[in-house]
Design an enzyme around this catalytic site. Structure first.
Site, PDB file in Angstrom:
ATOM      1  CB  CYS A   7      21.233  21.567  17.153  1.00  0.00           C
ATOM      2  SG  CYS A   7      22.985  21.114  17.138  1.00  0.00           S
ATOM      3  NE  ARG A  13      19.593  18.481  15.425  1.00  0.00           N
ATOM      4  CZ  ARG A  13      18.661  18.553  16.360  1.00  0.00           C
ATOM      5  NH1 ARG A  13      17.395  18.641  15.989  1.00  0.00           N
ATOM      6  NH2 ARG A  13      18.972  18.540  17.633  1.00  0.00           N
ATOM      7  CG  ASP A 123      19.203  14.660  17.234  1.00  0.00           C
ATOM      8  OD1 ASP A 123      20.242  14.434  16.565  1.00  0.00           O
ATOM      9  OD2 ASP A 123      19.203  14.829  18.456  1.00  0.00           O
TER      10      ASP A 123
HETATM   11  P1  4NP Z   1      22.706  17.678  17.463  1.00  0.00           P
HETATM   12  O1  4NP Z   1      22.611  16.094  17.693  1.00  0.00           O
HETATM   13  O2  4NP Z   1      21.821  18.320  18.498  1.00  0.00           O
HETATM   14  O3  4NP Z   1      22.206  17.876  16.074  1.00  0.00           O
HETATM   15  O4  4NP Z   1      24.177  18.051  17.631  1.00  0.00           O
HETATM   16  C1  4NP Z   1      22.859  15.462  18.901  1.00  0.00           C
HETATM   17  C2  4NP Z   1      24.149  15.260  19.291  1.00  0.00           C
HETATM   18  C3  4NP Z   1      24.410  14.576  20.465  1.00  0.00           C
HETATM   19  C4  4NP Z   1      23.374  14.112  21.243  1.00  0.00           C
HETATM   20  C5  4NP Z   1      22.061  14.337  20.852  1.00  0.00           C
HETATM   21  C6  4NP Z   1      21.818  15.019  19.690  1.00  0.00           C
HETATM   22  N1  4NP Z   1      23.649  13.394  22.436  1.00  0.00           N
HETATM   23  O5  4NP Z   1      22.700  12.812  23.014  1.00  0.00           O
HETATM   24  O6  4NP Z   1      24.804  13.350  22.867  1.00  0.00           O
END
Ligand code: 4NP
Length: 153
Positions: A7, A13, A123
Site C-alpha cells: 500500500c 492496509r 485508505d
Molecule cells: P496505508 O495508509 O497506505 O494503508 O498504510 C496510509 C498511511 C499513511 C499515510 C497515508 C496512507 N500518510 O499520509 O502518512
C-alpha cells in the site's frame, strides 16, 4: 510461493493484508512466505498503525511484529505475486518494473473478490474505517488462496 502486499504507507492496509493472508495460508498448510511494503517509505521502521493493530487483535490476529518498509525493485526478484491495494499503488509499483514478467506479478487485491473492477481498498488512514477495510481484505484473501493455490508452485 512468496507474496508481497503493498500500500502507500505500509502501516494500515498492507500490514492487515500480510497478516490475514499469512494466517490463512498457514491454516491451509501452505508454505507461503508473506511480507508487506509501502511505496512511500514515509513510515520506515514503524509498527503498523495502532488502529490496524487493534482491529487485528480484535479478530484474533497478531501483527505487532511487523515493521514498515519501502517497496524496492529487488522485490520483483523475491516475490511471485505482488498484491496492491489501489491503482495508485499499482502505478507506483510498476514504475520500478524491469520487464513484462515483473508487471505480470502485480495484481490489484480486490480483483480477486470483484473481478475486473479495479476496486480499491479504501485508505483508512484519515477516514478510520478499519473494520470495513479488514472485512474487504479478509474476503479477497480467501479468493487469493483459492485462485493462486491451483498447484502452480
Ligand atoms: P496505508 O495508509 O497506505 O494503508 O498504510 C496510509 C498511511 C499513511 C499515510 C497515508 C496512507 N500518510 O499520509 O502518512
Amino acid at each position: 510461493m512468496n507474496v508481497l502486499t503493498v500500500c502507500l504507507g505500509n502501516i494500515c492496509r498492507s500490514p492487515l493484508a500480510e497478516g490475514i493472508l499469512a494466517a490463512k495460508a498457514k491454516d491451509a498448510n501452505l508454505k507461503w512466505y508473506v511480507d508487506s511494503a509501502g511505496t512511500s517509505g514515509w513510515h520506515d521502521g514503524e509498527k503498523a498503525d495502532r488502529r490496524s493493530r487493534e482491529i487485528a487483535k480484535e479478530r484474533g490476529l497478531d501483527i505487532e511484529y511487523q515493521r514498515s518498509r519501502k517497496f524496492i525493485a529487488e522485490d520483483f526478484e523475491k516475490f511471485d505475486l505482488i498484491l496492491v491495494m489501489d491503482s495508485s499503488n499499482y502505478q507506483n509499483v510498476i514504475k520500478l518494473a524491469r520487464s513484462d514478467g515483473d508487471i505480470d506479478k502485480v495484481k490489484i487485491l480486490l480483483n480477486y473478490s470483484f473481478p475486473g473492477q479495479n476496486r480499491a481498498v479504501p485508505d483508512p488512514y484519515f477516514e478510520g474505517e478499519f473494520s470495513y477495510v479488514y472485512d474487504l481484505i479478509d474476503a479477497a484473501c480467501d479468493k487469493v488462496l483459492e485462485i493462486e493455490n491451483i498447484d502452480k508452485f
